[in-house]
Enzyme design. Structure first.
Site, PDB file in Angstrom:
ATOM      1  N   ILE A  73      25.564  -4.987  -1.983  1.00  0.00           N
ATOM      2  CA  ILE A  73      25.420  -4.317  -0.687  1.00  0.00           C
ATOM      3  C   ILE A  73      26.249  -3.045  -0.657  1.00  0.00           C
ATOM      4  O   ILE A  73      25.783  -1.997  -0.204  1.00  0.00           O
ATOM      5  CB  ILE A  73      25.814  -5.277   0.451  1.00  0.00           C
ATOM      6  CG1 ILE A  73      24.816  -6.437   0.529  1.00  0.00           C
ATOM      7  CG2 ILE A  73      25.873  -4.536   1.790  1.00  0.00           C
ATOM      8  CD1 ILE A  73      25.247  -7.560   1.447  1.00  0.00           C
TER       9      ILE A  73
ATOM     10  N   ARG B  67      31.533 -10.777   7.006  1.00  0.00           N
ATOM     11  CA  ARG B  67      31.745 -11.999   7.771  1.00  0.00           C
ATOM     12  C   ARG B  67      32.727 -11.689   8.889  1.00  0.00           C
ATOM     13  O   ARG B  67      33.603 -10.834   8.749  1.00  0.00           O
ATOM     14  CB  ARG B  67      32.311 -13.112   6.878  1.00  0.00           C
ATOM     15  CG  ARG B  67      31.296 -13.692   5.903  1.00  0.00           C
ATOM     16  CD  ARG B  67      30.239 -14.517   6.626  1.00  0.00           C
ATOM     17  NE  ARG B  67      29.333 -15.196   5.702  1.00  0.00           N
ATOM     18  CZ  ARG B  67      28.113 -14.765   5.393  1.00  0.00           C
ATOM     19  NH1 ARG B  67      27.662 -13.636   5.911  1.00  0.00           N
ATOM     20  NH2 ARG B  67      27.351 -15.461   4.572  1.00  0.00           N
TER      21      ARG B  67
ATOM     22  N   GLU C 127      31.628 -16.392  16.297  1.00  0.00           N
ATOM     23  CA  GLU C 127      30.245 -16.245  16.761  1.00  0.00           C
ATOM     24  C   GLU C 127      29.596 -17.628  16.935  1.00  0.00           C
ATOM     25  O   GLU C 127      29.937 -18.572  16.212  1.00  0.00           O
ATOM     26  CB  GLU C 127      29.431 -15.404  15.779  1.00  0.00           C
ATOM     27  CG  GLU C 127      29.307 -15.952  14.365  1.00  0.00           C
ATOM     28  CD  GLU C 127      28.601 -14.976  13.437  1.00  0.00           C
ATOM     29  OE1 GLU C 127      27.609 -15.406  12.824  1.00  0.00           O
ATOM     30  OE2 GLU C 127      29.043 -13.816  13.298  1.00  0.00           O
TER      31      GLU C 127
ATOM     32  N   HIS D 105      24.385 -10.998  14.316  1.00  0.00           N
ATOM     33  CA  HIS D 105      24.327 -11.459  12.927  1.00  0.00           C
ATOM     34  C   HIS D 105      22.888 -11.404  12.406  1.00  0.00           C
ATOM     35  O   HIS D 105      22.336 -12.399  11.921  1.00  0.00           O
ATOM     36  CB  HIS D 105      24.881 -12.876  12.808  1.00  0.00           C
ATOM     37  CG  HIS D 105      25.330 -13.206  11.415  1.00  0.00           C
ATOM     38  ND1 HIS D 105      26.279 -14.170  11.138  1.00  0.00           N
ATOM     39  CD2 HIS D 105      24.953 -12.718  10.197  1.00  0.00           C
ATOM     40  CE1 HIS D 105      26.466 -14.257   9.827  1.00  0.00           C
ATOM     41  NE2 HIS D 105      25.660 -13.389   9.230  1.00  0.00           N
TER      42      HIS D 105
END
Length: 312
Positions: free
Chosen positions: A152, A229, A258, A276
């Protein structure tokens, strides 16, 4: 003829993925993360989970027939890989399947924060067209700091190069083939960045990696973005930094607790929160489904599981 293997899904899955699983397996669907009763639990041979929900040793122990745990996506930080290895349970994941989508989302958050899409839309809705036309920063030529130069991180860097951004990165060690400059100190990287993007693994090693010192170093013109995260950012430190005007804003796709978002965080117009979804797109779901089905098929046909992260 033997019964199809029983697969327990502990997370919400796209309908197409569930339909595909049900063609070859008996599926227990528990998207709330709960385990089935004893009769069902004793015959579960595979579990589908993700990095957030994971599967700990205690729940593995409640599944005596378990052979394989598949993470639906790249993350598996809350799967107890060591406990799985002790029982010769395979742990598999789907690396790279949603990387491009996450990189797109990170860049979208950067653009939206810098250009003020959300607060400017609200201003226009309230008839404040002329009053809201101040100059705003842009990405072209800005300094980007990336935490985690994995799949990523590299895709974010590739997009940044199209904007002529300078690139720095922080991780456990430098990569000879990575773009940009390596910073052993995250504080130093933050101090040189206009945008600081977390794209690293979750877990204990990165918990609260972005703390008050890092945010202070980022400075009042700097933005922090988290597509990793929720645990990577110290939420209280972020709230304190926003209150003190120590950073310009934040773009968060993940939150520590969350789906519970601190109301104080939502009070800042310079904070964007998405639920998310950075890795969710039709393309990424299709790729994750195919990786999941491949891992299960390989295991139950006695083949090597290509995406295994623990010994078989």
């Amino acid at each position: 003829m033997s019964a199809p293997p029983r697969v327990l899904a502990l997370i919400a899955l796209p309908d197409a993925t569930l339909d595909a699983l049900r063609r070859d397996y008996t599926v227990d669907y528990h998207p709330d993360g709960s385990l089935p009763g004893n009769d069902g639990a004793h015959t579960v041979r595979a579990v589908v989970t993700n990095g957030s929900t994971g599967l700990d040793e205690a729940r593995m122990a409640a599944l005596p027939a378990l052979e394989i745990v598949c993470a639906f996506g790249a993350g598996y930080e809350n799967v107890d890989v060591a406990a799985a290895a002790r029982r010769a349970i395979v742990v598999a994941h789907a690396p790279g399947t949603n990387a491009a989508t996450v990189a797109d989302h990170a860049f979208g958050l950067m653009l939206a924060l810098a250009r003020g899409y959300a607060p400017l839309t609200q201003a226009v809705r309230h008839g404040q067209w002329q009053a809201s036309r101040d100059a705003r920063p842009t990405l072209a030529g800005a300094a980007l700091g990336i935490i985690g130069m994995g799949r990523i991180g590299r895709l974010i860097a590739a997009r940044a190069q199209g904007f002529q951004m300078s690139i720095g990165y922080h991780g456990r060690s430098p990569h000879a083939d990575a773009p940009g400059r390596y910073y052993a100190s995250l504080v130093e990287l933050a101090a040189t960045s206009d945008f600081l993007v977390a794209a690293c693994h979750g877990g204990p090693a990165t918990r609260h990696l972005i703390d008050r010192a890092v945010l202070r170093a980022l400075g009042p013109r700097g933005y922090v973005i988290n597509v990793a995260r929720g645990s990577v950012i110290d939420t209280q430190a972020l709230l304190d930094a926003l209150h003190a005007g120590e950073i310009a804003g934040a773009g968060l796709d993940v939150i520590e607790d969350e789906p519970h978002v601190p109301p104080a965080l939502l009070a800042y117009p310079e904070v964007l929160v998405t639920p998310h979804v950075a890795g969710r797109s039709p393309a990424s779901w299709l790729a994750q489904r195919d990786a999941l089905l491949a891992s299960l098929a390989q295991h139950f046909h006695g083949e090597r599981v290509e995406q295994a992260v623990s010994p078989r």
